[in-house]
Design a protein around this motif. Structure first.
Motif, mmCIF file in Angstrom:
data_model
loop_
_atom_site.group_PDB
_atom_site.id
_atom_site.type_symbol
_atom_site.label_atom_id
_atom_site.label_comp_id
_atom_site.label_asym_id
_atom_site.label_seq_id
_atom_site.Cartn_x
_atom_site.Cartn_y
_atom_site.Cartn_z
ATOM 1 N N THR A 109 0.828 -1.201 0.000
ATOM 2 C CA THR A 109 0.000 0.000 0.000
ATOM 3 C C THR A 109 0.862 1.251 0.000
ATOM 4 O O THR A 109 1.854 1.330 0.729
ATOM 5 C CB THR A 109 -0.894 0.029 1.269
ATOM 6 O OG1 THR A 109 -1.661 -1.164 1.316
ATOM 7 C CG2 THR A 109 -1.825 1.226 1.266
ATOM 8 N N LEU A 110 0.469 2.216 -0.814
ATOM 9 C CA LEU A 110 0.999 3.569 -0.731
ATOM 10 C C LEU A 110 -0.120 4.374 -0.102
ATOM 11 O O LEU A 110 -1.203 4.494 -0.677
ATOM 12 C CB LEU A 110 1.356 4.127 -2.108
ATOM 13 C CG LEU A 110 1.788 5.594 -2.110
ATOM 14 C CD1 LEU A 110 3.093 5.776 -1.332
ATOM 15 C CD2 LEU A 110 1.934 6.106 -3.530
ATOM 16 N N GLY A 111 0.126 4.891 1.094
ATOM 17 C CA GLY A 111 -0.914 5.619 1.813
ATOM 18 C C GLY A 111 -0.539 7.066 2.031
ATOM 19 O O GLY A 111 0.641 7.424 2.038
ATOM 20 N N PHE A 112 -1.558 7.888 2.218
ATOM 21 C CA PHE A 112 -1.377 9.309 2.472
ATOM 22 C C PHE A 112 -2.121 9.667 3.751
ATOM 23 O O PHE A 112 -3.241 9.212 3.974
ATOM 24 C CB PHE A 112 -1.914 10.138 1.302
ATOM 25 C CG PHE A 112 -1.097 9.982 0.050
ATOM 26 C CD1 PHE A 112 -0.056 10.848 -0.214
ATOM 27 C CD2 PHE A 112 -1.352 8.953 -0.844
ATOM 28 C CE1 PHE A 112 0.722 10.693 -1.358
ATOM 29 C CE2 PHE A 112 -0.584 8.794 -1.980
ATOM 30 C CZ PHE A 112 0.451 9.672 -2.242
ATOM 31 N N SER A 113 -1.501 10.501 4.563
ATOM 32 C CA SER A 113 -2.137 10.940 5.809
ATOM 33 C C SER A 113 -3.021 12.152 5.523
ATOM 34 O O SER A 113 -3.069 12.665 4.401
ATOM 35 C CB SER A 113 -1.061 11.325 6.834
ATOM 36 O OG SER A 113 -0.498 12.573 6.488
ATOM 37 N N ASP A 114 -3.667 12.639 6.564
ATOM 38 C CA ASP A 114 -4.499 13.825 6.408
ATOM 39 C C ASP A 114 -3.653 15.077 6.167
ATOM 40 O O ASP A 114 -4.191 16.132 5.834
ATOM 41 C CB ASP A 114 -5.414 14.004 7.614
ATOM 42 C CG ASP A 114 -4.648 14.213 8.913
ATOM 43 O OD1 ASP A 114 -3.472 13.825 8.997
ATOM 44 O OD2 ASP A 114 -5.245 14.756 9.856
ATOM 45 N N GLN A 147 1.225 16.762 -5.654
ATOM 46 C CA GLN A 147 -0.027 17.375 -5.198
ATOM 47 C C GLN A 147 -0.105 17.366 -3.671
ATOM 48 O O GLN A 147 -0.534 18.328 -3.062
ATOM 49 C CB GLN A 147 -1.232 16.634 -5.777
ATOM 50 C CG GLN A 147 -2.569 17.207 -5.346
ATOM 51 C CD GLN A 147 -3.748 16.427 -5.883
ATOM 52 O OE1 GLN A 147 -3.614 15.598 -6.774
ATOM 53 N NE2 GLN A 147 -4.921 16.699 -5.335
ATOM 54 N N ALA A 148 0.336 16.297 -3.060
ATOM 55 C CA ALA A 148 0.246 16.154 -1.594
ATOM 56 C C ALA A 148 1.026 17.233 -0.851
ATOM 57 O O ALA A 148 0.631 17.625 0.238
ATOM 58 C CB ALA A 148 0.747 14.772 -1.177
ATOM 59 N N VAL A 149 2.114 17.709 -1.442
ATOM 60 C CA VAL A 149 2.939 18.714 -0.767
ATOM 61 C C VAL A 149 2.758 20.117 -1.339
ATOM 62 O O VAL A 149 3.432 21.048 -0.918
ATOM 63 C CB VAL A 149 4.441 18.332 -0.768
ATOM 64 C CG1 VAL A 149 4.671 17.047 -0.004
ATOM 65 C CG2 VAL A 149 4.992 18.240 -2.185
#
Length: 150
Positions: A109-114, A147-149
């Motif tokens: 899994t590649l997961g992203f936090s809030d 996008q996440a950062v």
């Protein structure tokens, strides 16, 4: 009155308990390190060592994910998080790789936090199943991390 459902629940799995113990040890180790530069260098070594310990398919995927994230988002600092490679901004985990073997899952899994800025309307994906990291998958990971950062 206990139902069959509640009678079956036995708390955390052995894998979950082991991950929590690893996280506690990671916290202790991080506190003992001296300078910020030492912490960053040692955290990077810890992540690479953890990736090297993984079984073949998980290791290959984790190596590629690590390379894509560190090249595409150098503002993210590698660190261990519950015994798995993670990438943090200002000390807060933004994304992480979880091997399939660690939790006896059928896929990594590649997961992203809030902390990740992936918001898209009222619902968006925060985790992605990985069975192989192809060039197309690498491009998608790079775009998601950027996008996440952002």
């Amino acid at each position: 009155m206990r139902t069959d459902e509640s009678a079956k629940h036995e708390g955390f799995t052995a894998e979950e308990r082991a991950a929590m113990k690893e996280h506690a040890q990671e916290q202790k180790t991080a506190r003992r390190r001296s300078s910020r530069a030492d912490k960053a260098a040692e955290a990077q070594r810890d992540v690479l060592a953890k990736i090297a310990e993984m079984q073949d398919s998980d290791r290959i995927m984790a190596e590629r994910v690590h390379a894509v994230i560190t090249e595409g988002a150098p503002v993210l600092a590698p660190k261990l998080w519950y015994g798995m490679p993670a990438y943090a901004l200002d000390g807060k985990v933004v994304c992480f790789f979880q091997s399939a073997e660690k939790f006896k899952a059928r896929y990594a899994t590649l997961g992203f936090s809030d902390q990740a800025k992936l918001d898209e309307g009222t619902m968006w994906a925060a985790g992605f199943a990985l069975t192989e990291v192809t060039a197309e998958v690498e491009a998608r990971i790079a775009a998601l991390v950027k996008q996440a950062v952002s």
